[in-house]
Design an enzyme around this catalytic site. Structure first.
Site, PDB file in Angstrom:
ATOM      1  N   CYS A  87      -4.307  10.175  -6.515  1.00 55.01           N
ATOM      2  CA  CYS A  87      -4.030   9.742  -8.054  1.00 55.01           C
ATOM      3  C   CYS A  87      -4.888  10.021  -8.974  1.00 55.01           C
ATOM      4  O   CYS A  87      -4.831  10.105 -10.323  1.00 55.01           O
ATOM      5  CB  CYS A  87      -3.894   7.949  -8.154  1.00 55.01           C
ATOM      6  SG  CYS A  87      -5.426   7.230  -7.229  1.00 55.01           S
ATOM      7  N   TRP A 142       1.340   5.651   0.885  1.00 53.09           N
ATOM      8  CA  TRP A 142       1.049   6.707   2.053  1.00 53.09           C
ATOM      9  C   TRP A 142      -0.010   7.571   1.840  1.00 53.09           C
ATOM     10  O   TRP A 142      -0.271   8.255   2.856  1.00 53.09           O
ATOM     11  CB  TRP A 142       2.353   7.232   2.199  1.00 53.09           C
ATOM     12  CG  TRP A 142       3.169   7.894   1.110  1.00 53.09           C
ATOM     13  CD1 TRP A 142       4.209   7.463   0.320  1.00 53.09           C
ATOM     14  CD2 TRP A 142       2.622   9.142   0.430  1.00 53.09           C
ATOM     15  NE1 TRP A 142       4.485   8.162  -0.510  1.00 53.09           N
ATOM     16  CE2 TRP A 142       3.640   9.357  -0.678  1.00 53.09           C
ATOM     17  CE3 TRP A 142       1.705  10.089   0.626  1.00 53.09           C
ATOM     18  CZ2 TRP A 142       3.659  10.441  -1.540  1.00 53.09           C
ATOM     19  CZ3 TRP A 142       1.416  11.206  -0.256  1.00 53.09           C
ATOM     20  CH2 TRP A 142       2.541  11.412  -1.440  1.00 53.09           C
ATOM     21  N   ALA A 199       0.838  -1.188  -0.062  1.00 51.25           N
ATOM     22  CA  ALA A 199      -0.071  -0.076   0.204  1.00 51.25           C
ATOM     23  C   ALA A 199       0.958   1.252   0.090  1.00 51.25           C
ATOM     24  O   ALA A 199       1.991   1.152   0.593  1.00 51.25           O
ATOM     25  CB  ALA A 199      -1.223   0.062   1.274  1.00 51.25           C
ATOM     26  N   GLU A 250       3.345  12.961 -13.037  1.00 47.25           N
ATOM     27  CA  GLU A 250       2.562  13.285 -12.050  1.00 47.25           C
ATOM     28  C   GLU A 250       3.427  13.861 -10.993  1.00 47.25           C
ATOM     29  O   GLU A 250       4.167  13.529 -10.355  1.00 47.25           O
ATOM     30  CB  GLU A 250       2.264  11.538 -11.562  1.00 47.25           C
ATOM     31  CG  GLU A 250       1.125  11.698 -10.421  1.00 47.25           C
ATOM     32  CD  GLU A 250       1.301  10.329  -9.587  1.00 47.25           C
ATOM     33  OE1 GLU A 250       2.118   9.607  -9.588  1.00 47.25           O
ATOM     34  OE2 GLU A 250      -0.202   9.966  -9.098  1.00 47.25           O
ATOM     35  N   GLU A 305      -2.524  -0.632  -9.083  1.00 47.89           N
ATOM     36  CA  GLU A 305      -3.118   0.582  -9.246  1.00 47.89           C
ATOM     37  C   GLU A 305      -1.972   1.672  -8.980  1.00 47.89           C
ATOM     38  O   GLU A 305      -1.602   1.742  -7.974  1.00 47.89           O
ATOM     39  CB  GLU A 305      -4.060   0.819  -8.021  1.00 47.89           C
ATOM     40  CG  GLU A 305      -5.372  -0.303  -8.171  1.00 47.89           C
ATOM     41  CD  GLU A 305      -6.239   0.019  -9.188  1.00 47.89           C
ATOM     42  OE1 GLU A 305      -6.020   1.248 -10.088  1.00 47.89           O
ATOM     43  OE2 GLU A 305      -7.190  -0.685  -9.624  1.00 47.89           O
ATOM     44  N   LYS A 334       2.136  -5.208   3.321  1.00 45.02           N
ATOM     45  CA  LYS A 334       3.016  -4.262   3.587  1.00 45.02           C
ATOM     46  C   LYS A 334       2.607  -2.672   3.582  1.00 45.02           C
ATOM     47  O   LYS A 334       2.337  -2.134   2.326  1.00 45.02           O
ATOM     48  CB  LYS A 334       4.246  -4.364   2.809  1.00 45.02           C
ATOM     49  CG  LYS A 334       5.470  -3.639   3.463  1.00 45.02           C
ATOM     50  CD  LYS A 334       6.515  -3.290   2.451  1.00 45.02           C
ATOM     51  CE  LYS A 334       6.437  -2.069   1.660  1.00 45.02           C
ATOM     52  NZ  LYS A 334       6.365  -0.921   2.373  1.00 45.02           N
TER      53      LYS A 334
HETATM   54  P1  NAD Z   1       5.541   4.063  -3.947  1.00 47.40           P
HETATM   55  O1  NAD Z   1       5.571   3.507  -5.169  1.00 47.40           O
HETATM   56  O2  NAD Z   1       6.611   4.728  -3.381  1.00 47.40           O
HETATM   57  O3  NAD Z   1       5.314   3.323  -2.875  1.00 47.40           O
HETATM   58  C1  NAD Z   1       4.040   2.513  -2.554  1.00 47.40           C
HETATM   59  C2  NAD Z   1       4.386   1.234  -1.962  1.00 47.40           C
HETATM   60  O4  NAD Z   1       5.169   0.118  -2.395  1.00 47.40           O
HETATM   61  C3  NAD Z   1       5.085   1.366  -0.680  1.00 47.40           C
HETATM   62  O5  NAD Z   1       4.472   0.670   0.409  1.00 47.40           O
HETATM   63  C4  NAD Z   1       6.768   1.185  -0.819  1.00 47.40           C
HETATM   64  O6  NAD Z   1       7.380   0.724   0.290  1.00 47.40           O
HETATM   65  C5  NAD Z   1       6.250  -0.034  -1.973  1.00 47.40           C
HETATM   66  N1  NAD Z   1       7.553  -0.324  -2.938  1.00 47.40           N
HETATM   67  C6  NAD Z   1       8.391   0.856  -3.253  1.00 47.40           C
HETATM   68  N2  NAD Z   1       9.013   0.229  -4.353  1.00 47.40           N
HETATM   69  C7  NAD Z   1       8.803  -1.340  -4.279  1.00 47.40           C
HETATM   70  C8  NAD Z   1       9.285  -2.199  -4.762  1.00 47.40           C
HETATM   71  N3  NAD Z   1      10.160  -2.129  -5.921  1.00 47.40           N
HETATM   72  N4  NAD Z   1       8.863  -3.540  -4.852  1.00 47.40           N
HETATM   73  C9  NAD Z   1       7.906  -3.688  -4.013  1.00 47.40           C
HETATM   74  N5  NAD Z   1       7.324  -2.579  -3.136  1.00 47.40           N
HETATM   75  C10 NAD Z   1       7.828  -1.459  -3.192  1.00 47.40           C
HETATM   76  O7  NAD Z   1       4.315   4.911  -3.834  1.00 47.40           O
HETATM   77  P2  NAD Z   1       3.936   6.274  -2.952  1.00 47.40           P
HETATM   78  O8  NAD Z   1       4.917   7.187  -2.964  1.00 47.40           O
HETATM   79  O9  NAD Z   1       3.824   5.439  -1.527  1.00 47.40           O
HETATM   80  O10 NAD Z   1       2.416   6.442  -3.270  1.00 47.40           O
HETATM   81  C11 NAD Z   1       2.049   7.607  -4.214  1.00 47.40           C
HETATM   82  C12 NAD Z   1       1.776   6.677  -5.409  1.00 47.40           C
HETATM   83  O11 NAD Z   1       0.706   5.680  -5.409  1.00 47.40           O
HETATM   84  C13 NAD Z   1       1.439   7.880  -6.554  1.00 47.40           C
HETATM   85  O12 NAD Z   1       1.906   7.535  -7.778  1.00 47.40           O
HETATM   86  C14 NAD Z   1      -0.021   7.527  -6.677  1.00 47.40           C
HETATM   87  O13 NAD Z   1      -0.593   8.117  -7.748  1.00 47.40           O
HETATM   88  C15 NAD Z   1      -0.304   6.235  -6.552  1.00 47.40           C
HETATM   89  N6  NAD Z   1      -1.535   5.710  -5.910  1.00 47.40           N
HETATM   90  C16 NAD Z   1      -2.497   5.045  -7.004  1.00 47.40           C
HETATM   91  C17 NAD Z   1      -3.800   4.669  -6.689  1.00 47.40           C
HETATM   92  C18 NAD Z   1      -4.609   4.112  -7.615  1.00 47.40           C
HETATM   93  O14 NAD Z   1      -5.687   3.786  -7.163  1.00 47.40           O
HETATM   94  N7  NAD Z   1      -4.240   3.850  -9.004  1.00 47.40           N
HETATM   95  C19 NAD Z   1      -4.104   5.047  -5.329  1.00 47.40           C
HETATM   96  C20 NAD Z   1      -3.305   5.872  -4.417  1.00 47.40           C
HETATM   97  C21 NAD Z   1      -1.857   6.253  -4.962  1.00 47.40           C
END
Ligand code: NAD
Length: 473
Positions: free
Chosen positions: A280, A148, A146, A377, A246, A172
């Protein structure tokens, strides 16, 4: 504050003893240290989830539904406390959090019942002498990851559908925002059997990657950035795991010359700055008809300037901080580079002069379709506005983007609205509105916004395997 992983119904520190600092973004101050997991913790959680799978998957849909309705009851009863935690950890103003808490409670209720409505083709004799039927079997252990921006809301999307159809889950949360997920686990300790729902805290590389790679994880579901989505898809390809992604968005808002400009401005005031633009589907990329463009920019600039920004615990605050110093640098970088390239900033355009990670509500005009700020974005309180000559160009510009999560069209011409709804390559298209979501309808992306749907019965489909059973007689 809870600090440990939740594995097999018990809280336990990371096996190697490592922790991550968690910060209140409104003050920049550390509020706690939470387990920073490694592959060993992930393995323990996956083993617990695998051991719990046979019993959980063997329950009838009604039994699982009754348990998940209890989950919904408990979440609802604890909304006040969960909201406070989310405010402190994410910087969400108390004045806005009711919306997502209401949505996520409704999501829990929907998923709790939806597991009873799986469907498929009618059983029948499609070949003489045989009866065929389809089953929708649960997949096994789902590794859920998930982001943040909506920690508890996204945890709901990561847990509800897989659990409803008989899978077990290792979740996680983001390393930045683990608290509501851990508190949820604690609240559900006596409701969900041990191992059905496990929480492993920690970083993407150290904890997320081992979860994706684990041989006993049958499917990975990520909500996060496009970069994380690509990494997950690559890591999962070794074992051909199913992947549900997502990812990010860059939602266009197409305002035709016949649109109700005041209504668009009011919507953007509410929704572009909601959650500090860290959404998002946030309306962030306006493509405005050339006749309304100037009036629209003037009204939007005034509206952005009236957004009350500050202490999230103050009832009057409409917009809080960005989630972290990294996010503040990221948003500042996009706007600074756009200004250097010649864009006009009609309001905002920089951090607020205060402690914490605040950025001003900002409007950026005079930007090219190919510019970074239009294509990438930003994930902050920043709206771009482009003037467009005609319908064809508006559609082309809206679609000319790697993302495909959500879009809106504003017009009084029904035919044009329908043409745009057909032509837009986005998972959600709103007409004369932008943002409402509902449990019954799917949410998910086209193109690099990912694949697989959240919410609705379609979400449940993705967490099941379709099996054909053919009986000779
Ligand atoms: P992020 O990709 O940095 O992290 C998301 C999650 O993935 C965190 O728990 C992180 O620890 C984990 N993660 C990161 N790299 C990983 C890897 N290589 N392997 C496995 N896990 C990994 O995203 P964020 O900055 O926490 O959230 C913001 C992003 O989420 C934005 O791009 C937003 O658009 C997107 N988002 C999308 C939706 C949707 O419904 N499409 C909803 C909410 C947020």
């Amino acid at each position: 504050m809870l600090t440990d992983n939740y594995i097999n119904g018990k809280f336990q520190p990371a096996i190697e003893g490592a922790t991550d600092q968690v910060v209140n973004p409104a003050t920049g101050k550390v509020i706690g240290d939470v387990a920073s997991s490694s592959a060993a913790d992930v393995d323990a959680a996956v083993q617990a989830a695998a051991a719990a799978f046979p019993e959980w998957s063997a329950k009838t849909p009604r039994e699982r539904s009754e348990i998940l309705h209890k989950v919904a009851d408990i979440v609802e009863e604890n909304v006040a406390e969960l909201s406070e935690l989310e405010c402190e950890n994410v910087g969400k103003p108390v004045s806005i959090i009711e919306f997502e808490m209401d949505q996520l409670c409704d999501n829990w209720r929907f998923f709790a019942s939806a597991g009873r409505f799986l469907d498929g083709k009618a059983a029948g004799e499609y070949l003489e002498g045989y009866t065929s039927m389809v089953r929708r079997d649960p997949i096994g252990v789902v590794g859920s990851i998930a982001p943040w921006n909506y920690p508890l809301f996204m945890a709901t999307w990561k847990l509800g559908p897989p659990l409803a159809v008989g899978n077990t889950v290792v979740l996680k949360p983001s390393e930045l925002t683990p608290y509501t997920t851990l508190r949820l686990a604690e609240l559900l300790q006596d409701v969900l059997p041990p191992g059905v729902f496990n929480v492993v805290c920690g970083q993407g590389q150290a904890a997320g990657v081992p979860l994706v790679q684990h041989p006993d994880v049958a499917m990975v579901s990520l909500t996060g950035s496009v970069a994380a989505g690509k990494s997950v898809a690559q890591e999962a390809s070794d074992s051909l795991k199913r992947v549900h992604l997502e990812l990010g968005g860059k939602a266009p808002v197409i305002v035709f010359d016949d649109a109700d400009v005041e209504a668009v401005v009011a919507n953007l005031r509410d929704n572009s700055f909601y959650n500090t633009g860290q959404d998002c589907t946030a309306p962030c990329r306006v493509i405005a008809g050339s006749k309304v463009h100037d009036d629209f920019v003037a009204q939007l600039t005034d509206a952005a300037g009236s957004v009350v920004t500050g202490d999230p615990t103050d009832e009057d605050t409409e917009m809080g901080p960005l989630v972290s110093d990294v996010q503040l640098d990221r948003v500042s970088g996009y706007v600074d580079r756009a200004a250097e390239a010649g864009a006009e900033i009609t309001i905002g355009g920089g951090p607020r002069d205060s402690e914490g990670y605040f950025y001003q509500p900002s409007v950026v005009v005079g930007v090219d379709q190919a510019s970074e700020i239009v294509q990438r974005e930003v994930f902050g309180p920043v709206i771009t506005v482009q003037a467009v000559p005609d319908e064809e160009t508006a559609l082309a510009w809206a679609n000319d983007c790697d993302y495909g999560l959500a879009a809106s069209v504003w017009t009084n011409d029904v035919g044009r609205a329908m043409r745009m709804a057909r032509g837009l390559r986005f998972g959600t298209v709103w007409v004369n509105d932008h943002i409402p979501i509902i449990s019954e309808m799917p949410h998910g992306g086209f193109k690099q916004s990912g694949y697989g749907k959240d919410m609705s019965l379609y979400a449940l489909d993705h967490y099941t395997e379709l099996k054909h059973v053919m009986v000779k007689h």
